[in-house]
Design an enzyme around this catalytic site. Structure first.
Site, mmCIF file in Angstrom:
data_model
loop_
_atom_site.group_PDB
_atom_site.id
_atom_site.type_symbol
_atom_site.label_atom_id
_atom_site.label_comp_id
_atom_site.label_asym_id
_atom_site.label_seq_id
_atom_site.Cartn_x
_atom_site.Cartn_y
_atom_site.Cartn_z
ATOM 1 N N ARG A 63 -11.957 11.758 -8.539
ATOM 2 C CA ARG A 63 -12.869 12.163 -9.606
ATOM 3 C C ARG A 63 -14.162 12.786 -9.067
ATOM 4 O O ARG A 63 -14.635 13.772 -9.589
ATOM 5 C CB ARG A 63 -13.225 10.927 -10.446
ATOM 6 C CG ARG A 63 -13.063 11.168 -11.917
ATOM 7 C CD ARG A 63 -13.192 9.874 -12.674
ATOM 8 N NE ARG A 63 -12.364 8.827 -12.089
ATOM 9 C CZ ARG A 63 -12.524 7.524 -12.351
ATOM 10 N NH1 ARG A 63 -13.470 7.116 -13.128
ATOM 11 N NH2 ARG A 63 -11.711 6.631 -11.804
ATOM 12 N N LYS A 173 0.531 -1.388 -4.582
ATOM 13 C CA LYS A 173 0.547 -2.619 -5.349
ATOM 14 C C LYS A 173 -0.831 -2.873 -5.948
ATOM 15 O O LYS A 173 -1.795 -2.305 -5.428
ATOM 16 C CB LYS A 173 0.988 -3.787 -4.474
ATOM 17 C CG LYS A 173 -0.060 -4.173 -3.404
ATOM 18 C CD LYS A 173 0.123 -5.550 -2.894
ATOM 19 C CE LYS A 173 -0.686 -6.547 -3.626
ATOM 20 N NZ LYS A 173 -2.093 -6.708 -3.188
ATOM 21 N N ASP A 202 4.415 -2.242 -0.131
ATOM 22 C CA ASP A 202 3.856 -3.583 0.046
ATOM 23 C C ASP A 202 3.570 -3.637 1.536
ATOM 24 O O ASP A 202 4.503 -3.701 2.346
ATOM 25 C CB ASP A 202 4.884 -4.652 -0.351
ATOM 26 C CG ASP A 202 4.329 -6.050 -0.138
ATOM 27 O OD1 ASP A 202 3.629 -6.268 0.871
ATOM 28 O OD2 ASP A 202 4.616 -6.933 -0.959
ATOM 29 N N HIS A 203 2.302 -3.593 1.895
ATOM 30 C CA HIS A 203 2.011 -3.366 3.315
ATOM 31 C C HIS A 203 2.515 -4.496 4.207
ATOM 32 O O HIS A 203 2.667 -4.311 5.406
ATOM 33 C CB HIS A 203 0.523 -3.070 3.534
ATOM 34 C CG HIS A 203 -0.362 -4.274 3.511
ATOM 35 N ND1 HIS A 203 -0.793 -4.861 2.358
ATOM 36 C CD2 HIS A 203 -0.887 -5.014 4.512
ATOM 37 C CE1 HIS A 203 -1.552 -5.898 2.646
ATOM 38 N NE2 HIS A 203 -1.631 -6.025 3.958
ATOM 39 N N LYS A 207 4.319 -4.743 8.541
ATOM 40 C CA LYS A 207 3.805 -5.513 9.680
ATOM 41 C C LYS A 207 4.933 -5.780 10.672
ATOM 42 O O LYS A 207 6.018 -6.193 10.283
ATOM 43 C CB LYS A 207 3.230 -6.859 9.200
ATOM 44 C CG LYS A 207 1.918 -6.731 8.431
ATOM 45 C CD LYS A 207 1.408 -8.122 8.034
ATOM 46 C CE LYS A 207 0.269 -8.044 7.043
ATOM 47 N NZ LYS A 207 -1.041 -7.875 7.658
ATOM 48 N N GLU A 241 -6.659 -16.797 3.877
ATOM 49 C CA GLU A 241 -7.691 -15.845 4.283
ATOM 50 C C GLU A 241 -9.032 -16.564 4.303
ATOM 51 O O GLU A 241 -9.310 -17.361 3.405
ATOM 52 C CB GLU A 241 -7.765 -14.694 3.285
ATOM 53 C CG GLU A 241 -6.504 -13.857 3.249
ATOM 54 C CD GLU A 241 -6.647 -12.702 2.270
ATOM 55 O OE1 GLU A 241 -7.123 -11.644 2.686
ATOM 56 O OE2 GLU A 241 -6.295 -12.871 1.099
ATOM 57 N N ASP A 260 -2.128 -10.969 -6.738
ATOM 58 C CA ASP A 260 -2.617 -10.271 -5.549
ATOM 59 C C ASP A 260 -1.739 -10.545 -4.325
ATOM 60 O O ASP A 260 -1.510 -9.656 -3.512
ATOM 61 C CB ASP A 260 -4.064 -10.723 -5.264
ATOM 62 C CG ASP A 260 -4.753 -9.848 -4.233
ATOM 63 O OD1 ASP A 260 -4.504 -8.629 -4.243
ATOM 64 O OD2 ASP A 260 -5.536 -10.371 -3.423
ATOM 65 N N HIS A 265 3.378 -10.032 -1.501
ATOM 66 C CA HIS A 265 3.495 -10.408 -0.087
ATOM 67 C C HIS A 265 4.268 -11.733 0.068
ATOM 68 O O HIS A 265 5.122 -11.875 0.943
ATOM 69 C CB HIS A 265 2.118 -10.565 0.559
ATOM 70 C CG HIS A 265 1.212 -9.385 0.359
ATOM 71 N ND1 HIS A 265 1.678 -8.088 0.304
ATOM 72 C CD2 HIS A 265 -0.133 -9.294 0.206
ATOM 73 C CE1 HIS A 265 0.645 -7.267 0.123
ATOM 74 N NE2 HIS A 265 -0.456 -7.972 0.060
ATOM 75 N N LYS A 361 -8.018 -17.689 -0.870
ATOM 76 C CA LYS A 361 -9.201 -17.042 -0.297
ATOM 77 C C LYS A 361 -10.144 -18.155 0.148
ATOM 78 O O LYS A 361 -10.138 -19.253 -0.413
ATOM 79 C CB LYS A 361 -9.917 -16.209 -1.352
ATOM 80 C CG LYS A 361 -9.090 -15.051 -1.911
ATOM 81 C CD LYS A 361 -9.199 -13.822 -1.038
ATOM 82 C CE LYS A 361 -8.519 -12.625 -1.675
ATOM 83 N NZ LYS A 361 -8.228 -11.565 -0.693
HETATM 84 C C1 BG6 Z 1 -4.007 -7.115 -0.108
HETATM 85 C C2 BG6 Z 1 -4.798 -7.934 -1.091
HETATM 86 O O1 BG6 Z 1 -2.800 -6.699 -0.674
HETATM 87 O O2 BG6 Z 1 -3.735 -7.905 1.030
HETATM 88 C C3 BG6 Z 1 -6.066 -8.474 -0.462
HETATM 89 O O3 BG6 Z 1 -5.129 -7.133 -2.221
HETATM 90 C C4 BG6 Z 1 -5.747 -9.208 0.814
HETATM 91 O O4 BG6 Z 1 -6.743 -9.345 -1.362
HETATM 92 C C5 BG6 Z 1 -4.875 -8.344 1.711
HETATM 93 O O5 BG6 Z 1 -6.966 -9.520 1.459
HETATM 94 C C6 BG6 Z 1 -4.418 -9.127 2.927
HETATM 95 O O6 BG6 Z 1 -3.790 -8.252 3.812
HETATM 96 P P1 BG6 Z 1 -3.729 -8.575 5.353
HETATM 97 O O7 BG6 Z 1 -2.939 -7.450 5.939
HETATM 98 O O8 BG6 Z 1 -5.140 -8.662 5.837
HETATM 99 O O9 BG6 Z 1 -3.031 -9.888 5.460
#
Ligand code: BG6
Length: 511
Positions: A63, A173, A202-203, A207, A241, A260, A265, A361
Site C-alpha cells: 500500500r 499462515k 508453514d515455515h 526447518k 518461546e 498461531d 506448527h 509465550k
Molecule cells: C510464527 C508465529 O509462525 O512462528 C510466531 O506467528 C512465533 O508467534 C514463530 O514466534 C516461531 O517461529 P520459530 O521459527 O522462531 O520457532
C-alpha cells in the site's frame, strides 16, 4: 567459512541444486514485518548461494507510496539488519537491488493490478522470465481471496482463466481462523487456481531438524520396529518461546496460541512423528500420510486441554510486562498465550499412547523439542541395584535451539556396587555438520521455484487441523470462567498444565 567446508566431510554435498526455471517473484505485503525480517534476507541468501535461476527478478507490491529506489533501500536495510544473512557481499546486494522493483497499490484497485501486469510484462522482456511467476502473498489471510481474484481479472493466474503451471502462489499462515473460514478460503482460491499452483507455507516444515524427523525415522532400520504403542509409553512435544508477542498485539489478539502455533506448527510435528512410512517423499505420498495422522486424532476433550495467559514476571532475569499490559492488547483480554493438550491418535500404531503437547509465550527459554518416552524394561534383574535418576529410554529430538538428537540410556555407574543412572548419547547438528542452517524460508521459496509442493500444506491438511482445534476454540470462547493471567512470565505455564500430565503419573520433561 570456506575452510570449514573444505575440512568437514559431512559438509560435502550439502549444497542444494539451484532452481533453473526463469522466474519473477512478486511479494504482496512487500513492506510488512515478515517480508523485511525473513523474506528479503532469505532472497539475499539464495542469490548469494547462486540457488536462484539466472533469469530472476523481484517485484514488491504494497500500500505504501514508495519509489523503486526507496524500496531498494528497504531491501538493503533488511539484509544488513538480519541475523540470518550469512555472508555480506555488497555486489550481491547491488545485483539483487537492481533486479527489484516496487509498485504501490491497494488490493481492491483493479488499476493497480493492471499496472502490475505491465511491469511483469516489461520484466519478462528484460530478464527473459518467460511468463513464469511466483506470487508470495504475505498479507493477512482476509486478503488472500481478493488478491487471487484481482490476479485472475488481470489475466495473471494463467491464460483464458485456466490454471497455468507457469504461475504459483505462496500463502502465509494462519490459513483462515477456523474451519469455516479455511474452507471458504480454499474455495475462493480454488475458483481461480489449481491445487498444484497453491503453496501454503508453514515455515516449520522448512526447518532442517523438522525434516530430520523423517530421516531419523525412515532412513534408519532400528527405530521403525519400536515406533508404536508396543514400545512407546508417551510422546511429549514442547514449543516454548521466551519472547512475548513482540509488538504484534493486534495480530495476537485475533490469533492466540492455538491458531498461531498448535493448529499449524504443532500439528506438523505430530504428523511427522505419527505418520506411516510414505511410499516416497513426493508431494502426494508424503502429504497423504501426514493428513491421515491428523484425521486420526480423537476429538479434543476440553477437560484435557489447559489454557493460560502470562502475567508480569521475569525472563532471563529481566522484568517483563504481562500480556494484558502489552501494546494493542485489551486489559481484559481472554486470549490464551499458552496451551497444553493431551491427544490420542486413534489408529493401530498409536492406540492408547498419549501425545502431550504444550506451547507458550514467555516461557523460561526458547526450546522446541519432541520427546519419545519408551516403556520401561519389563523386569530389572539387578536385585540390589541402586537406581539414581532413572528416566528410562527417551529419544529427544531437539528442533531448536541446540539442534540435535539425544537418546537417554540407563548405565552402570563405575564402582563396586550396582548403581544405575541415566546417561545421554548425543548427536549435535552444529558439531557434526558445522553448517549454519539455512532459514526455512530459503528452503521453501527454493522448493516453490522448483515446483516441489512436498513441504507445503494441502487444502485437506489445513482443513483437518482446523477441524480438530475448532471445537476447542469454540468451547473456550463460550467459557469465560477462567481467571487470567494464570502464569507468571518466565514460568512453564499454569499449574493446571502440570496437573494434566501428573494425573497420568507422568511429568513434563525439563527440556
Ligand atoms: C510464527 C508465529 O509462525 O512462528 C510466531 O506467528 C512465533 O508467534 C514463530 O514466534 C516461531 O517461529 P520459530 O521459527 O522462531 O520457532
Amino acid at each position: 567459512m570456506a575452510t570449514t567446508e573444505l575440512v568437514n566431510p559431512f559438509r560435502q554435498g550439502l549444497r542444494e541444486d539451484r532452481a533453473t526455471r526463469p522466474v519473477q517473484l512478486v511479494i504482496f505485503g512487500a513492506s510488512g514485518d515478515l517480508t523485511t525480517r525473513k523474506l528479503l534476507p532469505a532472497l539475499y541468501n539464495l542469490v548469494q548461494a547462486e540457488l536462484v535461476p539466472e533469469n530472476f527478478c523481484v517485484v514488491g507490491f504494497a500500500r505504501n507510496e514508495m519509489t523503486d529506489d526507496e524500496y531498494r533501500a528497504t531491501l538493503r536495510a533488511s539484509v544488513a539488519k538480519s541475523g540470518e544473512v550469512r555472508v555480506r557481499d555488497e555486489h550481491v546486494v547491488d545485483d539483487l537491488a537492481a533486479r527489484t522493483r516496487y509498485l504501490s497499490g491497494t488490493f481492491d484497485d483493479a488499476g493497480a493490478f493492471a499496472r502490475l501486469r505491465a511491469v511483469l510484462d516489461e520484466n519478462d522482456a528484460k530478464y527473459g522470465t518467460d511468463g513464469n511467476r511466483i506470487f508470495y502473498v504475505s498479507t493477512p489471510a482476509s486478503l488472500f481471496g481478493i488478491i487471487v481474484e484481482q490476479l485472475h481479472n488481470a489475466g495473471l493466474t494463467g491464460g483464458d482463466g485456466k490454471a497455468s503451471e507457469k504461475v504459483r502462489i505462496i500463502v502465509e499462515k494462519p490459513f483462515g481462523r477456523d474451519l469455516a473460514s479455511a474452507k471458504a478460503l480454499n474455495d475462493e482460491m480454488l475458483r481461480y487456481l489449481g491445487e498444484d499452483q497453491i503453496y501454503r507455507i508453514d515455515h516449520y516444515l522448512g526447518k532442517e531438524t523438522v525434516q530430520n524427523i523423517l530421516v531419523l525415522r525412515f532412513a534408519n532400520g532400528i527405530f521403525e520396529p519400536i515406533w508404536d504403542r508396543n514400545y512407546v509409553d508417551s510422546v511429549q512435544i514442547t514449543v516454548a518461546e521466551s519472547l512475548g508477542i513482540e509488538g504484534r498485539g493486534a495480530f495476537y489478539e485475533e490469533t492466540g496460541v492455538v491458531r498461531d502455533i498448535l493448529q499449524n506448527h504443532g500439528m506438523q510435528l505430530i504428523s511427522l512423528v505419527g505418520m506411516e512410512p510414505p511410499n516416497s517423499f513426493d508431494a502426494r505420498d508424503f502429504r497423504d500420510e501426514k493428513v491421515r495422522v491428523i484425521e486420526a486424532i480423537r476429538p479434543i476433550d476440553v477437560k484435557e486441554a489447559v489454557r493460560g495467559q502470562y502475567g508480569p514476571g521475569f525472563v532471563n532475569g529481566q522484568p517483563v510486562a504481562g500480556y494484558r499490559e502489552e501494546p494493542n492488547v485489551s486489559p481484559a483480554s481472554m486470549v490464551p498465550t499458552f496451551a497444553a493438550l493431551r491427544l490420542f491418535v486413534d489408529n493401530w500404531r498409536w492406540a492408547g499412547v498419549p501425545f502431550y503437547i504444550r506451547s507458550g509465550k514467555r516461557m523460561p527459554k526458547r526450546v522446541t523439542e519432541i520427546a519419545i518416552q519408551f516403556k520401561a524394561a519389563p523386569h530389572l534383574p539387578f536385585r540390589k541395584a541402586q537406581i539414581e535418576q532413572a528416566e528410562g529410554n527417551v529419544l529427544a529430538l531437539r528442533i531448536q535451539p541446540d539442534e540435535g538428537v539425544t537418546l537417554k540410556l540407563e548405565a552402570k555407574v563405575p564402582g563396586p556396587s550396582m548403581r544405575i543412572r541415566s546417561v545421554a548419547m548425543d548427536f549435535s547438528y552444529g558439531a557434526t555438520f558445522g553448517a549454519e542452517d539455512a532459514s526455512p524460508y530459503e528452503r521453501l521459496i527454493l522448493d516453490c521455484m522448483k515446483g516441489d509442493q512436498t513441504l507445503f500444506d494441502r487444502a485437506d491438511g489445513v482443513e483437518a487441523a482446523w477441524a480438530l482445534v475448532d471445537p476447542l476454540l469454540q468451547a473456550w470462547d463460550n467459557d469465560k470462567s477462567i481467571a487470567f493471567p494464570n502464569y507468571a512470565a518466565g514460568s512453564w505455564g499454569p499449574k493446571a498444565a502440570e496437573e494434566l500430565i501428573q494425573r497420568d503419573g507422568r511429568a513434563w520433561r525439563l527440556p
